[in-house]
Design an enzyme around this catalytic site. Structure first.
Site, PDB file in Angstrom:
ATOM      1  N   PHE A 135       0.856  -1.187   0.000  1.00 33.19           N
ATOM      2  CA  PHE A 135       0.000   0.000   0.000  1.00 33.19           C
ATOM      3  C   PHE A 135       0.890   1.233   0.000  1.00 33.19           C
ATOM      4  CE2 PHE A 135      -2.434   3.500   1.721  1.00 33.19           C
ATOM      5  CZ  PHE A 135      -3.570   3.433   0.942  1.00 33.19           C
ATOM      6  N   ASP A 220       9.202   2.517   1.959  1.00 37.52           N
ATOM      7  CA  ASP A 220       8.013   3.234   2.406  1.00 37.52           C
ATOM      8  C   ASP A 220       7.802   2.895   3.876  1.00 37.52           C
ATOM      9  OD1 ASP A 220       5.485   4.027   3.130  1.00 37.52           O
ATOM     10  OD2 ASP A 220       4.503   3.360   1.280  1.00 37.52           O
ATOM     11  N   LYS A 249       2.442   9.469   8.766  1.00 44.68           N
ATOM     12  CA  LYS A 249       1.690   8.973   9.924  1.00 44.68           C
ATOM     13  C   LYS A 249       2.245   9.413  11.287  1.00 44.68           C
ATOM     14  CE  LYS A 249      -1.105   5.530   7.832  1.00 44.68           C
ATOM     15  NZ  LYS A 249      -0.719   4.966   6.532  1.00 44.68           N
TER      16      LYS A 249
HETATM   17  C1  LIG Z   1      -0.924   5.174   5.152  1.00 46.76           C
HETATM   18  C2  LIG Z   1       0.113   4.772   4.204  1.00 46.76           C
HETATM   19  C3  LIG Z   1       0.338   5.490   3.011  1.00 46.76           C
HETATM   20  C4  LIG Z   1      -0.530   6.665   2.605  1.00 46.76           C
HETATM   21  O1  LIG Z   1      -0.387   7.734   3.483  1.00 46.76           O
HETATM   22  P1  LIG Z   1      -1.483   8.921   3.466  1.00 46.76           P
HETATM   23  O2  LIG Z   1      -0.992   9.861   4.526  1.00 46.76           O
HETATM   24  O3  LIG Z   1      -2.808   8.314   3.725  1.00 46.76           O
HETATM   25  O4  LIG Z   1      -1.425   9.560   2.127  1.00 46.76           O
HETATM   26  C5  LIG Z   1       1.350   5.064   2.181  1.00 46.76           C
HETATM   27  N1  LIG Z   1       2.121   4.009   2.501  1.00 46.76           N
HETATM   28  C6  LIG Z   1       1.955   3.319   3.645  1.00 46.76           C
HETATM   29  C7  LIG Z   1       2.861   2.178   3.958  1.00 46.76           C
HETATM   30  C8  LIG Z   1       0.935   3.660   4.524  1.00 46.76           C
HETATM   31  O5  LIG Z   1       0.731   2.944   5.634  1.00 46.76           O
END
Ligand SMILES: *Cc1c(COP(=O)(O)O)cnc(C)c1O
Length: 395
Positions: A135, A220, A249
């Site tokens: 994701f 990421d 986050k």
């Molecule tokens: C939540 C998340 C995203 C997206 O972040 P947003 O602040 O919602 O745009 C991307 N990569 C990972 C691994 C995430 O957990």
């Protein structure tokens, strides 16, 4: 039912499956609804409220910076932005930082940086390899990066320049690598995709492959970074150093901020090649600086590790008790409980009734991503409630 559920139905686009709770207040690992009911919060704003709700450090930075300077544009030097950049660089393997407003935006920036690198050093290579069940966010490009059909299909055709390959398979990455590949982008642990933990040597092998091919490794760490896994950054647990990392986050403790950091090698943006109006503004940077400093100085990651181990052992006990739990897995304070049947919904609703918030990760799995400041006592309370709910499911 609260009147707000009706107002939502009338005025808000129906993109979210909301839990039947209207939250109005939070403090530490607790939140309260509009009827004054208290909940123990094991969602924490989706792994965002790293220090819990309304932590004094967050509240103080917000109030003080809110009275001082909130937005200037990046045409000026501002102190909180540069303090935050210095702090992150000095506590990681990276050399430079850039701030934006969300995780998705951080990934977009990281991919743009990798494409610049491809143009400058890899003969125009531009393709980024990502994995199934990953994701990476909700913009069109990040949906293309996210290796899940359900996010892509409503919006085809997808932007080009991404290939999704099997997760936890170095061979799949090798097979997908061509002269056009500029980077591999991975989560150390796939979070939204199921809390999928790769084999211990996977990231090392990916690192070796990227080095061999001269391509970049982007991690990421939007969910896994900032202490979530029991170390400040997830890569530290796997004995590798990525070329680029993305964060969001937990780093703002509740305010919207994202970042990407790059090692010298990948520090290739020139003036005008990337930008942001809000990104790196004094308000969010002052809060993120205070949060990051607090996490580092108080070893909040260590708490996540210790309390996370306790949570893991409590969940293992629940698994031993119930045959319908097929797996519990996680690291630090990122855990999933997977069921044999699609029972995440009733489990989630049962927990709400008893004052615990957990995230429905999939039809057959829940996720626990509490604030990193929780105690073993909080874990005992949460797993006690979860245990009661599961026992009722069994009966
Ligand atoms: C939540 C998340 C995203 C997206 O972040 P947003 O602040 O919602 O745009 C991307 N990569 C990972 C691994 C995430 O957990």
């Amino acid at each position: 039912m609260s009147k707000w559920t009706e107002i939502e139905k009338k005025y808000y686009m129906p993109t979210f499956q909301r839990m039947p709770v209207v939250l109005v207040r939070g403090q530490g690992a607790r939140v309260w609804d509009d009827n004054g009911r208290e909940y123990l919060d094991f969602i924490g704003g989706l792994a965002v409220n790293s220090l819990g709700h309304c932590h004094p450090v967050v509240a103080k930075a917000l109030a003080e910076q809110g009275k001082t300077l909130t937005q200037t544009s990046n045409h000026f030097y501002t102190v909180p932005q540069l303090q935050l950049a210095e702090l992150l660089v000095n506590n990681s393997c990276f050399d430079k930082a850039f701030f934006c407003n969300s995780g998705t935006e951080a990934n977009e920036g990281a991919v743009k940086l990798a494409r610049r690198y491809g143009k400058l050093h890899l003969d125009g290579a531009f393709v980024v390899i990502t994995t199934f069940d990953s994701f990476h966010g909700r913009t069109l490009a990040m949906v293309a990066a996210t290796g899940q059909k359900r996010f892509q299909e409503p919006y085809t055709p997808m932007p080009s320049g991404f290939v999704n390959v099997e997760a936890n398979s170095i061979e799949s990455i090798k097979k997908a690598t061509t002269k056009q590949t500029c980077a591999v982008m991975l989560e150390p642990i796939q979070a939204e995709g199921g809390v999928n933990i790769p084999s211990e040597d996977y990231l090392k092998k990916v690192r070796e492959w990227c080095d061999k091919k001269g391509i970049l490794l982007i991690l990421d760490e939007i969910q896994t970074g900032m202490g979530r896994l029991g170390a400040l950054f997830g890569y530290q647990l796997y004995g590798i150093e990525p070329d680029i990392i993305t964060l969001a986050k937990g780093m703002g403790g509740g305010v919207p901020i994202g970042a990407f950091l790059a090692r010298k090698k990948a520090d290739v943006f020139k003036v005008g090649e990337h930008g942001s109006t809000f990104g790196g503004n004094p308000l969010v940077c002052a809060v993120a600086y205070a949060v990051t400093k607090h996490i580092i100085e108080n070893d909040v990651a260590g708490n996540a590790r210790r309390v996370g181990e306790h949570l893991g052992s409590r969940l293992a006990k629940l698994k031993a008790k119930h045959v319908f739990i097929v797996d519990v897995r996680g690291r630090g304070l990122l855990w999933a409980v997977e069921f044999k049947k699609d029972m995440a919904e009733p489990v989630m609703l049962g927990c709400i009734e008893k004052g615990l918030l957990v995230n429905k990760l999939k039809p057959n799995a829940i996720r626990l991503i509490p604030p990193l400041i929780i105690t073993k006592k909080d874990v005992d309370e949460a797993t006690g409630i979860l245990g009661d709910v599961l026992a009722r499911q069994a009966g």
